[in-house]
Design a protein around this motif. Structure first.
Motif, PDB file in Angstrom:
ATOM      1  N   LEU A 423       0.832  -1.202   0.000  1.00 62.53           N
ATOM      2  CA  LEU A 423       0.000   0.000   0.000  1.00 62.53           C
ATOM      3  C   LEU A 423       0.868   1.254   0.000  1.00 62.53           C
ATOM      4  O   LEU A 423       0.591   2.229  -0.706  1.00 62.53           O
ATOM      5  CB  LEU A 423      -0.924   0.014   1.217  1.00 62.53           C
ATOM      6  CG  LEU A 423      -2.248  -0.744   1.107  1.00 62.53           C
ATOM      7  CD1 LEU A 423      -2.970  -0.711   2.440  1.00 62.53           C
ATOM      8  CD2 LEU A 423      -3.127  -0.127   0.012  1.00 62.53           C
ATOM      9  N   SER A 427       1.135   4.085  -2.862  1.00 61.99           N
ATOM     10  CA  SER A 427       0.831   5.493  -2.568  1.00 61.99           C
ATOM     11  C   SER A 427       2.015   6.412  -2.819  1.00 61.99           C
ATOM     12  O   SER A 427       1.854   7.630  -2.944  1.00 61.99           O
ATOM     13  CB  SER A 427       0.386   5.639  -1.111  1.00 61.99           C
ATOM     14  OG  SER A 427       1.490   5.434  -0.228  1.00 61.99           O
ATOM     15  N   ALA A 446     -11.548   2.333  12.791  1.00 66.91           N
ATOM     16  CA  ALA A 446     -10.147   2.709  12.586  1.00 66.91           C
ATOM     17  C   ALA A 446      -9.453   2.981  13.918  1.00 66.91           C
ATOM     18  O   ALA A 446      -8.305   2.575  14.140  1.00 66.91           O
ATOM     19  CB  ALA A 446     -10.057   3.935  11.675  1.00 66.91           C
ATOM     20  N   TYR A 487      -9.329  -3.518   5.934  1.00 71.61           N
ATOM     21  CA  TYR A 487      -8.838  -3.255   4.584  1.00 71.61           C
ATOM     22  C   TYR A 487      -9.877  -3.658   3.536  1.00 71.61           C
ATOM     23  O   TYR A 487     -10.083  -2.936   2.548  1.00 71.61           O
ATOM     24  CB  TYR A 487      -7.536  -4.014   4.360  1.00 71.61           C
ATOM     25  CG  TYR A 487      -6.998  -3.914   2.955  1.00 71.61           C
ATOM     26  CD1 TYR A 487      -6.208  -2.838   2.556  1.00 71.61           C
ATOM     27  CD2 TYR A 487      -7.282  -4.908   2.011  1.00 71.61           C
ATOM     28  CE1 TYR A 487      -5.729  -2.740   1.256  1.00 71.61           C
ATOM     29  CE2 TYR A 487      -6.798  -4.821   0.720  1.00 71.61           C
ATOM     30  CZ  TYR A 487      -6.027  -3.740   0.346  1.00 71.61           C
ATOM     31  OH  TYR A 487      -5.553  -3.643  -0.940  1.00 71.61           O
ATOM     32  N   ASN A 490     -12.746  -0.972   3.433  1.00 68.90           N
ATOM     33  CA  ASN A 490     -12.451   0.450   3.280  1.00 68.90           C
ATOM     34  C   ASN A 490     -11.446   0.698   2.162  1.00 68.90           C
ATOM     35  O   ASN A 490     -10.462  -0.035   2.022  1.00 68.90           O
ATOM     36  CB  ASN A 490     -11.869   1.020   4.583  1.00 68.90           C
ATOM     37  CG  ASN A 490     -12.857   0.987   5.730  1.00 68.90           C
ATOM     38  OD1 ASN A 490     -13.638   1.912   5.931  1.00 68.90           O
ATOM     39  ND2 ASN A 490     -12.826  -0.102   6.506  1.00 68.90           N
ATOM     40  N   ARG A 491     -11.704   1.739   1.384  1.00 67.04           N
ATOM     41  CA  ARG A 491     -10.741   2.161   0.376  1.00 67.04           C
ATOM     42  C   ARG A 491      -9.700   3.042   1.049  1.00 67.04           C
ATOM     43  O   ARG A 491     -10.022   3.884   1.893  1.00 67.04           O
ATOM     44  CB  ARG A 491     -11.458   2.942  -0.735  1.00 67.04           C
ATOM     45  CG  ARG A 491     -10.540   3.330  -1.907  1.00 67.04           C
ATOM     46  CD  ARG A 491     -11.377   3.767  -3.096  1.00 67.04           C
ATOM     47  NE  ARG A 491     -12.120   4.968  -2.809  1.00 67.04           N
ATOM     48  CZ  ARG A 491     -11.713   6.212  -3.121  1.00 67.04           C
ATOM     49  NH1 ARG A 491     -10.555   6.385  -3.742  1.00 67.04           N
ATOM     50  NH2 ARG A 491     -12.469   7.259  -2.852  1.00 67.04           N
ATOM     51  N   VAL A 492      -8.445   2.854   0.688  1.00 68.07           N
ATOM     52  CA  VAL A 492      -7.364   3.596   1.342  1.00 68.07           C
ATOM     53  C   VAL A 492      -6.698   4.548   0.356  1.00 68.07           C
ATOM     54  O   VAL A 492      -6.879   5.758   0.424  1.00 68.07           O
ATOM     55  CB  VAL A 492      -6.322   2.629   1.950  1.00 68.07           C
ATOM     56  CG1 VAL A 492      -5.192   3.406   2.631  1.00 68.07           C
ATOM     57  CG2 VAL A 492      -6.991   1.686   2.941  1.00 68.07           C
ATOM     58  N   SER A 495      -8.423   7.702  -1.257  1.00 65.32           N
ATOM     59  CA  SER A 495      -9.576   8.126  -0.459  1.00 65.32           C
ATOM     60  C   SER A 495      -9.297   9.490   0.162  1.00 65.32           C
ATOM     61  O   SER A 495      -8.138   9.901   0.287  1.00 65.32           O
ATOM     62  CB  SER A 495      -9.853   7.110   0.652  1.00 65.32           C
ATOM     63  OG  SER A 495      -8.830   7.170   1.634  1.00 65.32           O
ATOM     64  N   GLU A 498      -6.780   9.347   3.045  1.00 61.68           N
ATOM     65  CA  GLU A 498      -5.681   8.437   2.724  1.00 61.68           C
ATOM     66  C   GLU A 498      -4.517   8.548   3.699  1.00 61.68           C
ATOM     67  O   GLU A 498      -4.011   7.533   4.206  1.00 61.68           O
ATOM     68  CB  GLU A 498      -5.173   8.708   1.306  1.00 61.68           C
ATOM     69  CG  GLU A 498      -3.956   7.864   0.927  1.00 61.68           C
ATOM     70  CD  GLU A 498      -3.386   8.224  -0.433  1.00 61.68           C
ATOM     71  OE1 GLU A 498      -2.154   8.395  -0.530  1.00 61.68           O
ATOM     72  OE2 GLU A 498      -4.174   8.332  -1.404  1.00 61.68           O
ATOM     73  N   LEU A 501      -5.219   7.081   7.194  1.00 57.48           N
ATOM     74  CA  LEU A 501      -5.306   5.627   7.175  1.00 57.48           C
ATOM     75  C   LEU A 501      -3.930   4.994   6.960  1.00 57.48           C
ATOM     76  O   LEU A 501      -3.615   3.956   7.559  1.00 57.48           O
ATOM     77  CB  LEU A 501      -6.273   5.167   6.083  1.00 57.48           C
ATOM     78  CG  LEU A 501      -7.742   5.512   6.326  1.00 57.48           C
ATOM     79  CD1 LEU A 501      -8.599   5.073   5.149  1.00 57.48           C
ATOM     80  CD2 LEU A 501      -8.245   4.854   7.621  1.00 57.48           C
ATOM     81  N   LEU A 502      -3.116   5.625   6.129  1.00 59.95           N
ATOM     82  CA  LEU A 502      -1.768   5.089   5.927  1.00 59.95           C
ATOM     83  C   LEU A 502      -0.929   5.210   7.198  1.00 59.95           C
ATOM     84  O   LEU A 502      -0.136   4.312   7.511  1.00 59.95           O
ATOM     85  CB  LEU A 502      -1.078   5.818   4.766  1.00 59.95           C
ATOM     86  CG  LEU A 502      -1.545   5.423   3.357  1.00 59.95           C
ATOM     87  CD1 LEU A 502      -0.889   6.307   2.308  1.00 59.95           C
ATOM     88  CD2 LEU A 502      -1.225   3.945   3.071  1.00 59.95           C
ATOM     89  N   PHE A 505      -2.026   2.419   9.320  1.00 59.86           N
ATOM     90  CA  PHE A 505      -1.490   1.157   8.834  1.00 59.86           C
ATOM     91  C   PHE A 505       0.006   1.037   9.118  1.00 59.86           C
ATOM     92  O   PHE A 505       0.530  -0.058   9.303  1.00 59.86           O
ATOM     93  CB  PHE A 505      -1.749   1.008   7.336  1.00 59.86           C
ATOM     94  CG  PHE A 505      -3.187   0.732   6.991  1.00 59.86           C
ATOM     95  CD1 PHE A 505      -4.138   0.512   7.979  1.00 59.86           C
ATOM     96  CD2 PHE A 505      -3.601   0.685   5.666  1.00 59.86           C
ATOM     97  CE1 PHE A 505      -5.464   0.251   7.663  1.00 59.86           C
ATOM     98  CE2 PHE A 505      -4.919   0.423   5.345  1.00 59.86           C
ATOM     99  CZ  PHE A 505      -5.856   0.214   6.342  1.00 59.86           C
TER     100      PHE A 505
END
Length: 527
Positions: A423, A427, A446, A487, A490-492, A495, A498, A501-502, A505
């Protein structure tokens, strides 16, 4: 994180309390049951909970504090979680580390150097190594030690077995095999190697058996070290039982001076029954030779003289009966026997395709550790051995550990780590670049995932102090499953949220990588 929560709650709850985690995360991240306070405050638990909840107004720490029945539930704030997320990513080298104090001597494996390690040895080896890694991560000074049982009949029998195998298979001389000897192709291979290294004439005179014993022991010890290294296990120090026997007179004098021994029937006995053993034990035979127990007495005398704060021995379950007699000896030597902790590793049963795994021809009558490492890899072996309490029986099918799906937990956890890594690749960003990004607009799911990822330090401490390393494996499986679920829902990348969420993660990845590393498993970046 937990420490700050406890300190904040303690300022309001002026009595001792217990901090728990609700099974349902929708209730909050932490909870305090107030039932024990009912007698002290002479009020109904729901009323106590409401009064406590009303006193919290620290939104920097808690976004929600509410009373539910006899519990006070606490939900951590975004800013509080973000603080620890940033700290984790900016100080990844110290993530989940502790500052525990104390010197621990951890002894494990200690198999006789008369043959390669079998699968039973492997369980204690992997468990001891993981316990050592976790203890050091928490701050303890842990020394790993292998006690080499190189005195007594076993090593002598190895020399005899090599001598006879060499006479029969190298020199083609007549041989009369005794009832007891070491079997397996490894003995024949070792005898052939001895003939090349020492000369075939060594098999022509039985006076050479001691030389073969010593040579064979060194070869087997080198093989054992290689077996261990192939599974990621390296000991700091090795202690020879044979070398310690020079100190028997000194240890024996301590026992006699402390009135620990008496003579009966021409033997010298230790009064171990007075300290929990089922009966007294012989320490010196009629012919004046010390017994097997003497080796343990000298070794623990040597151990305790080195002045560690705590001693941990990991033994096979068949050694359970030795605990009381060894602790009795430690007491009679003048030390505190309560500083010795003995952990037992139970047996392992292997299957292949649902059928019992075949014994190794090389070993003779057991399954070699090296064979299983070759078949499924060190990572899979370590994970399955660390997935269940060490003192319970373990059965597993090696074919399952070759699967690349959810049935193989080691693969499933590594897949989560690799998925996150890809991911970040997709990105074009790195966890370091997002470390200072302010987390915002996180859903409750989250936030719960982030909270789970930040729990590693608590899990490690609990696993070490209870000696239940499988708690780390359970935690990693749960965290990986939570990540995969989030995951998939949800779209990461691409999004609106983003970066947040990154960053989240990134913490999950760090926790998975750190936890796997402490189990002796290298996290995969790609799969």
């Amino acid at each position: 994180m937990k420490t700050q929560v406890i300190e904040a709650i303690a300022k309001v709850v002026e009595n001792p309390f217990v901090l728990e985690k609700p099974k349902d995360p929708n209730f909050g991240h932490y909870a305090v049951p107030v039932f024990p306070l009912a007698k002290v405050l002479r009020k109904a638990p729901p009323l106590i909970a409401q009064e406590i909840a009303s006193k919290f107004d620290d939104e920097a720490l808690f976004s929600r504090v509410e009373a539910v029945g006899g519990y006070v539930n606490f939900t951590l704030s975004d800013s509080f979680l973000d603080h620890f997320a940033t700290q984790a990513l900016t100080q990844s080298d110290t993530f989940a580390k502790g500052n525990k104090q104390g010197k621990i001597l951890l002894e494990f494996v200690s198999a006789n150097p008369t043959g390669p390690l079998h699968i039973g040895h492997a369980r204690g080896a992997v468990y001891g190594d993981a316990l050592c890694r976790i203890g050091r991560h928490l701050g303890y000074h842990v020394t790993s030690e292998y006690y080499v049982n190189d005195a007594g009949n076993q090593v002598e029998l190895l020399g005899l077995s090599l001598y006879l195998a060499g006479r029969e298979h190298v020199c083609n001389l007549p041989v009369q095999w005794p009832e007891e000897f070491y079997r397996g192709e490894y003995i024949l291979d070792l005898a052939k190697a001895a003939g090349k290294a020492l000369g075939e004439e060594i098999f022509h005179n039985e006076e050479n058996i001691p030389t073969l014993s010593l040579w064979g022991k060194e070869q087997m010890l080198a093989l054992i070290k290689q077996n261990l290294a192939d599974a990621g296990i390296v000991f700091e120090q090795f202690v020879s039982e044979k070398a310690l026997y020079d100190r028997w007179d000194e240890s024996f004098s301590k026992l006699k001076n402390n009135n620990a021994t008496y003579e009966d029937g021409g033997k010298v006995w230790m009064r171990s029954s007075s300290h929990g053993d089922e009966k007294d034990r012989v320490v010196v035979r009629e012919d004046g030779r010390p017994t097997y127990l003497a080796g343990d007495i000298i070794y623990h005398d040597d151990k305790f003289a080195r002045k560690y704060d705590h001693y941990i021995n990991i033994w096979g379950a068949d050694h359970h009966g030795y605990i009381a007699r060894v602790k009795a000896a430690i007491h009679f030597l003048g030390y505190d026997e309560n500083r010795l902790e003995v952990l037992l590793a139970q047996m392992v049963s292997l299957l292949k395709g649902g059928e019992p795994y075949k014994m190794s021809k090389r070993a003779g009558n057991f399954i070699l550790m090296s064979d299983i490492v070759d078949e499924i890899g060190s990572d899979a072996l370590r994970f399955i051995f660390l997935s269940k309490k060490c003192d319970t029986h373990l059965e597993f099918d090696v074919d399952v550990l070759k699967q690349h799906d959810q049935s193989n937990p080691a693969y499933y956890i590594n897949y989560a780590h690799a998925r996150i890594n890809q991911l970040f690749v997709k990105s074009g960003k790195t966890p370091d670049e997002l470390a200072q990004h302010d987390l915002k607009n996180l859903s409750m799911e989250a936030k719960n995932l982030l909270f789970q990822a930040l729990l590693l330090a608590e899990v490690l401490e609990d696993a070490f102090e209870t000696r239940q390393v499988q708690k780390v494996s359970d935690y990693l499986k749960f965290l990986a499953a939570s990540f995969h679920k989030f995951y998939n829902e949800n779209r990461v990348v691409g999004s609106p949220n983003e970066q947040s969420l990154l960053k989240l993660f990134g913490v999950v990845s760090l926790s998975l990588r750190t936890g796997l590393g402490l189990l002796g498993i290298e996290a995969k970046a790609r799969m």
